[in-house]
Scaffold this active site. Structure first.
Site, PDB file in Angstrom:
ATOM      1  N   CYS C  57      71.949  94.661  52.399  1.00  0.00           N
ATOM      2  CA  CYS C  57      71.942  94.094  53.749  1.00  0.00           C
ATOM      3  C   CYS C  57      73.018  94.739  54.628  1.00  0.00           C
ATOM      4  O   CYS C  57      73.967  95.346  54.133  1.00  0.00           O
ATOM      5  CB  CYS C  57      72.227  92.600  53.687  1.00  0.00           C
ATOM      6  SG  CYS C  57      71.033  91.639  52.745  1.00  0.00           S
ATOM      7  N   GLU C  59      75.369  93.272  56.315  1.00  0.00           N
ATOM      8  CA  GLU C  59      76.687  92.677  56.135  1.00  0.00           C
ATOM      9  C   GLU C  59      77.429  93.360  54.981  1.00  0.00           C
ATOM     10  O   GLU C  59      78.629  93.629  55.056  1.00  0.00           O
ATOM     11  CB  GLU C  59      76.559  91.174  55.825  1.00  0.00           C
ATOM     12  CG  GLU C  59      75.891  90.360  56.916  1.00  0.00           C
ATOM     13  CD  GLU C  59      74.374  90.231  56.699  1.00  0.00           C
ATOM     14  OE1 GLU C  59      73.726  91.258  56.338  1.00  0.00           O
ATOM     15  OE2 GLU C  59      73.854  89.127  56.905  1.00  0.00           O
ATOM     16  N   CYS C  91      72.063  86.149  54.282  1.00  0.00           N
ATOM     17  CA  CYS C  91      71.475  85.733  53.005  1.00  0.00           C
ATOM     18  C   CYS C  91      72.608  85.306  52.067  1.00  0.00           C
ATOM     19  O   CYS C  91      73.783  85.631  52.279  1.00  0.00           O
ATOM     20  CB  CYS C  91      70.628  86.850  52.396  1.00  0.00           C
ATOM     21  SG  CYS C  91      71.545  88.034  51.386  1.00  0.00           S
TER      22      CYS C  91
HETATM   23 ZN    ZN Z   1      72.220  89.681  52.910  1.00  0.00          ZN
END
Ligand code: ZN
Ligand code: ZN
Ligand code: ZN
Ligand code: ZN
Lengths: 136, 136, 136, 136
Positions: C57, C59, C91
């Protein structure tokens, strides 16, 4: 390694395991079946996630399930997906998870029609980083 | 592939990158350096997590960083860790992340003393599952 | 936490970072921007993989990049994706990677139009498993 | 949610599952047990890897195993590890994998002595990113 009837069973079970796949994002079902040293067969399918990085492949599902059921020694794995025109090996992550539990895996790459190619983890993961390198 | 001075720089930078590793759990620092098609070098280190499965290797840190900086084409990667007595390849997961961005990677496996062995992703990940298999 | 101009800059940079996303499988670009304790801003985007489980991801890309650049202390993160009608948190995997580097993160959930909601990691990850639980 | 005897069985089984853990790197065994909508209980343990990022937690092992066995609806999960002095929730990655299969999970955080705290996924993962956000 295994006798012919056992290989046929392993291949057949990996194809059935593919039907259990949870793959709403890729729509690319994969099945795997592991043969333990004791002759048991444990299956797995891919399990995807909306946060893609939390997806797990069929091969890893099968191994994790086998470990949870108490198995530690394995001799072979069969894998199948929808690719019809070539024999494709497991992704690199799965190769690494296989080698965690031994270097002597026979690997059966299986097409949707049931034909398969026999290879080995040693061929698939040369110059491998393995548990021994961490001193375990 | 790259000229000799560039390879030396790549190897040197992967060794420096190792010093940035965040590895309180394994105490096994790893460094990586990627050479882009344009001649830039992007480094990475392993970044571990108390939930071990969220750990990321040095190679992947380097690639993700390169992508975030806008690079998409690469020609080589150098990797180093504390293993002194043999040349060890990247883990399977990292090999898979490399192949996402091309099959023609040269890979320099580097020992702590700076000596290195040249190999390639094609050698390290035979029968690879790759983006083409998903129709991308 | 940060002054208003700094928050605006952080939000603006996470929106720009989204444009770097490599997301051929989900076609769901995400951008993130981290504010270090020293006032630097490090960005990230999602980097997907044909083996979905190797996707990372935005992040996490940002954090790994920050660690590779030598940062260890952070105060805030801004995240944005294409969801227009609600504010959605990172997430769970990313929340866990955030908490590896401190519990005091301010989190700015940002819509495509630049409007944002301020929350915190403490709110987003209650009863957290953290590095302290492994004795580190 | 479940009747008291069922909860006791679930908690008991997660404690037994912990004994199957493969955790040579962390030496931190974890066990999990899932209650399906149909009343079945599926267990899991953590399965670690020398490449730490390929480690999978007990909760995810249990879910993947359940999916491979054909289950799709769940009502509760119990988790236990060696932490004696507080009730600790699953890591963020596991919370995200739980929410892939529904938002109504009851979660039993269990200490080594068998005492447990009841919470829920809704409490543990507020402002969640979920399958609905990808249009699935
Ligand atoms: Zn994530
Ligand atoms: Zn795989
Ligand atoms: Zn790796
Ligand atoms: Zn977990």
């Amino acid at each position: 390694m295994a006798d012919n009837a056992k290989v046929k069973e392993l291949v057949s079970k990996c194809m059935h395991a593919r039907e259990m796949a949870y793959c709403p994002y890729s729509r690319f079902p994969v099945g795997a079946a592991i043969l333990t040293a004791g002759g048991d067969i444990i299956t797995g399918c891919n399990v995807e996630n909306a946060s893609f990085g939390l997806t797990v492949c069929a091969e890893r599902t099968a191994i994790q399930r086998a470990i949870a059921e108490g198995h530690r020694k394995f001799s072979a794995i069969a894998v199948t997906c929808d690719i019809k025109d070539s024999f494709v090996g497991p992704c690199g992550a799965c190769r690494q998870v296989l080698i965690e539990f031994g270097t002597d895996w026979v690997v059966y790459l299986t097409k949707p029609d049931g034909s398969y190619k026999e290879t080995s983890l040693k061929e698939l993961l040369p110059l491998a980083f393995s548990p021994a390198h961490l001193g375990n």
